[in-house]
Design a protein around this motif. Structure first.
Motif, PDB file in Angstrom:
ATOM      1  N   SER A 442       5.827  18.387   1.427  1.00 20.18           N
ATOM      2  CA  SER A 442       5.511  19.820   1.485  1.00 20.18           C
ATOM      3  C   SER A 442       6.775  20.672   1.471  1.00 20.18           C
ATOM      4  O   SER A 442       6.760  21.801   0.989  1.00 20.18           O
ATOM      5  N   GLU A 443       7.882  20.125   1.985  1.00 21.47           N
ATOM      6  CA  GLU A 443       9.126  20.890   2.045  1.00 21.47           C
ATOM      7  C   GLU A 443       9.926  20.835   0.744  1.00 21.47           C
ATOM      8  O   GLU A 443      10.530  21.818   0.330  1.00 21.47           O
ATOM      9  N   GLU A 444       9.929  19.660   0.090  1.00 20.29           N
ATOM     10  CA  GLU A 444      10.810  19.470  -1.062  1.00 20.29           C
ATOM     11  C   GLU A 444      10.066  19.344  -2.392  1.00 20.29           C
ATOM     12  O   GLU A 444      10.686  19.453  -3.459  1.00 20.29           O
ATOM     13  N   GLY A 445       8.771  19.076  -2.359  1.00 20.96           N
ATOM     14  CA  GLY A 445       8.010  18.989  -3.600  1.00 20.96           C
ATOM     15  C   GLY A 445       8.181  17.666  -4.327  1.00 20.96           C
ATOM     16  O   GLY A 445       8.743  16.707  -3.791  1.00 20.96           O
ATOM     17  N   VAL A 446       7.720  17.628  -5.581  1.00 18.25           N
ATOM     18  CA  VAL A 446       7.665  16.364  -6.320  1.00 18.25           C
ATOM     19  C   VAL A 446       9.038  15.783  -6.612  1.00 18.25           C
ATOM     20  O   VAL A 446       9.172  14.568  -6.803  1.00 18.25           O
ATOM     21  N   ARG A 447      10.062  16.599  -6.638  1.00 12.31           N
ATOM     22  CA  ARG A 447      11.397  16.110  -6.981  1.00 12.31           C
ATOM     23  C   ARG A 447      11.931  15.097  -5.984  1.00 12.31           C
ATOM     24  O   ARG A 447      12.862  14.336  -6.287  1.00 12.31           O
ATOM     25  N   ILE A 448      11.353  15.052  -4.803  1.00 13.17           N
ATOM     26  CA  ILE A 448      11.851  14.122  -3.787  1.00 13.17           C
ATOM     27  C   ILE A 448      11.675  12.674  -4.216  1.00 13.17           C
ATOM     28  O   ILE A 448      12.396  11.785  -3.760  1.00 13.17           O
ATOM     29  N   VAL A 449      10.732  12.427  -5.130  1.00  9.45           N
ATOM     30  CA  VAL A 449      10.476  11.052  -5.550  1.00  9.45           C
ATOM     31  C   VAL A 449      11.705  10.450  -6.239  1.00  9.45           C
ATOM     32  O   VAL A 449      11.945   9.242  -6.153  1.00  9.45           O
ATOM     33  N   HIS A 450      12.523  11.264  -6.891  1.00 15.40           N
ATOM     34  CA  HIS A 450      13.671  10.748  -7.630  1.00 15.40           C
ATOM     35  C   HIS A 450      14.827  10.377  -6.707  1.00 15.40           C
ATOM     36  O   HIS A 450      15.606   9.467  -7.026  1.00 15.40           O
ATOM     37  N   SER A 451      14.933  11.051  -5.581  1.00 15.10           N
ATOM     38  CA  SER A 451      16.006  10.719  -4.644  1.00 15.10           C
ATOM     39  C   SER A 451      15.576   9.679  -3.619  1.00 15.10           C
ATOM     40  O   SER A 451      16.374   8.827  -3.224  1.00 15.10           O
TER      41      SER A 451
END
Length: 454
Positions: A442-451
């Motif tokens: 909820s804080e970082e969105g879908v982009r967190i999956v890459h990190s």
């Protein structure tokens, strides 16, 4: 970070041929069922497929879409708000003949293309097979080593927004297969029903730049074998087309074709034919220990296989050719090249050459370690003598380095190595800090999956 460890994590591995689902920490998946889905769409005439769902199988029904745009409905051949879709999921449900039922697969070219169909499979796994509430279990999802960023983001979005799971982790197939064999560095040859991929793994991470793909999948080999047999005049008739009478001695006394099958879709017939040929492939096909020359092996003994209509066919060189083309593409007939998406055999690369290309793209200081651990996995590698032939071909092509292939001895372990690796990983105490929590999402969105899930 996700701190909940009071409930078991769910491990999901959706491949082209089958879906595997189960609880982390267990030896084998609790549920295994076909990825293919039987889809029956009704139009304005109200026609839906005949025949009930099989006991214990799933027939999901989407109600008519009230208020659907008229233009979209017209394009689909129905009037607005009148289309009803039935989904038949599971081996038994797919084997029952139904009028107007198309066989569809959400995975194409190794990646999920139809997300609505994929969700039906996940619904079936959660509700009907595992009988769990997704909101209560973290999910470890296996993904192809060559998965796209868009697919990874979409997967994470569906899990958090639709299923509302508390935590998610997405791991690449090659990494999980390595873990299942107790290795953190290896080159993984994963050949399954829908894709064949060579991916080097170093210290638990896939080296993306060195991934090499091959069209020699189990599905393509089945199509090739079916085409060869049909070219020799073999008529593969699925059981749903036949009315058999059994004699007193238990043998088939007579066989007649059932009439009135005009409403059976071609995709259903082809799916049932491939099911038969896939069984033939697994039963009689094998890998030649050396380069197979059809002319010099003209006297090779035949293997017999009984078709559903009782006819016994003799399978000769074909039972070696299906495997041989993976190691010697020049053996592929020119008129069969289109099955593998090429114009000539010269465009295809042998599996051992794919491995050499993949390792060749890696840093020189890890090549020795990679060749020292070549992991062979996937249902398409289960042919007798496959591992031995691969090791021999690699040793002959790379004379300066020692080659060692590793493959689980048990058929189940090799077929389910990705899921087993996920089960091991998700049950480790040290892994718990790797989960992507709903708060992080909820804080970082879908982009967190890459990190978080490299």
């Amino acid at each position: 970070m996700y701190g909940g460890d009071e409930v078991s994590a769910i491990v999901l591995d959706v491949g082209y041929t089958s879906c595997k689902a189960g609880f982390a920490g267990e030896d084998n998946p609790k549920a295994v069922f076909p990825t293919a889905v039987g889809v029956v769409r009704s139009g304005k005439d109200g026609v839906v497929g005949k025949g009930p769902a099989a006991p214990g199988e799933k027939m999901d029904v989407d109600p008519p879409a009230a208020g659907a745009p008229a233009a979209a409905a017209a394009a689909a051949g129905t009037t607005a708000g009148t289309e009803e879709v039935k989904y038949n999921i599971g081996t038994q449900a797919l084997s029952i003949r139904k009028d107007f039922m198309d066989i569809e697969n959400p995975i194409q070219d190794g990646l999920i293309k139809d997300w609505d169909l994929a969700q039906k499979l996940w619904d079936h796994a959660f509700k009907d097979r595992l009988r769990i509430v997704p909101e209560e279990h973290p999910m470890l999802l296996a993904e192809p080593s060559f998965n796209s960023n868009e697919c990874r983001e979409k997967l994470l979005e569906i899990m958090f927004e639709h299923y509302k799971v508390p935590a998610v982790f997405i791991s690449k197939n090659a990494v999980l297969s390595s873990f299942s064999c107790g290795r953190s560095t290896a080159v993984v040859l994963d050949s399954g029903g829908g894709a064949t991929c060579v991916a080097p793994v170093h210290e638990g991470y896939v080296l993306q730049k060195a991934i090499v793909r091959s069209p020699f999948s189990g599905e393509k080999l089945t199509e090739y074998l079916l085409s060869v047999l049909e070219g020799k005049g073999t008529n593969v008739r699925p059981p749903y087309m036949l009315n058999k009478k059994i004699g007193k001695d238990g043998t088939i006394a007579s066989v007649t074709e059932i009439t009135g099958l005009e409403n059976i879709r071609p995709s259903f017939k082809r799916y049932m034919q491939k099911t038969i040929i896939n069984d033939l492939k697994e039963t009689v096909c094998r890998t030649s220990e050396t380069v197979f020359d059809e002319s010099s092996n003209a006297q090779i003994p035949f293997a017999q296989y009984e078709l559903p209509d009782g006819k016994v066919i003799d399978v000769g060189a074909e039972r070696f050719k299906a495997c041989e083309i993976m190691f010697n593409p020049s053996a592929l007939e020119a008129d069969k090249c289109s099955i593998f998406g090429v114009n000539s055999p010269s465009e295809l690369q042998a599996l051992h050459d794919c491995i050499n290309e993949s390792v060749g793209k890696c840093d020189s200081d890890i090549k020795k370690d990679l060749y020292g651990t070549v992991i062979v996995t996937g249902g398409n590698t289960l042919f007798p003598m496959f591992k031995e032939r691969l090791e021999r071909e690699l040793a002959e092509s790379i004379s300066l380095l020692k080659v060692k292939t590793i493959s689980p001895m048990a058929t189940t372990e090799r077929r389910f190595s990705v899921w087993i690796g996920g089960s091991i990983l998700a049950s480790l105490g040290s892994f718990q800090q790797m989960w992507i929590s709903k708060k992080q999402w909820s804080e970082e969105g879908v982009r967190i999956v890459h990190s978080q899930c490299p």
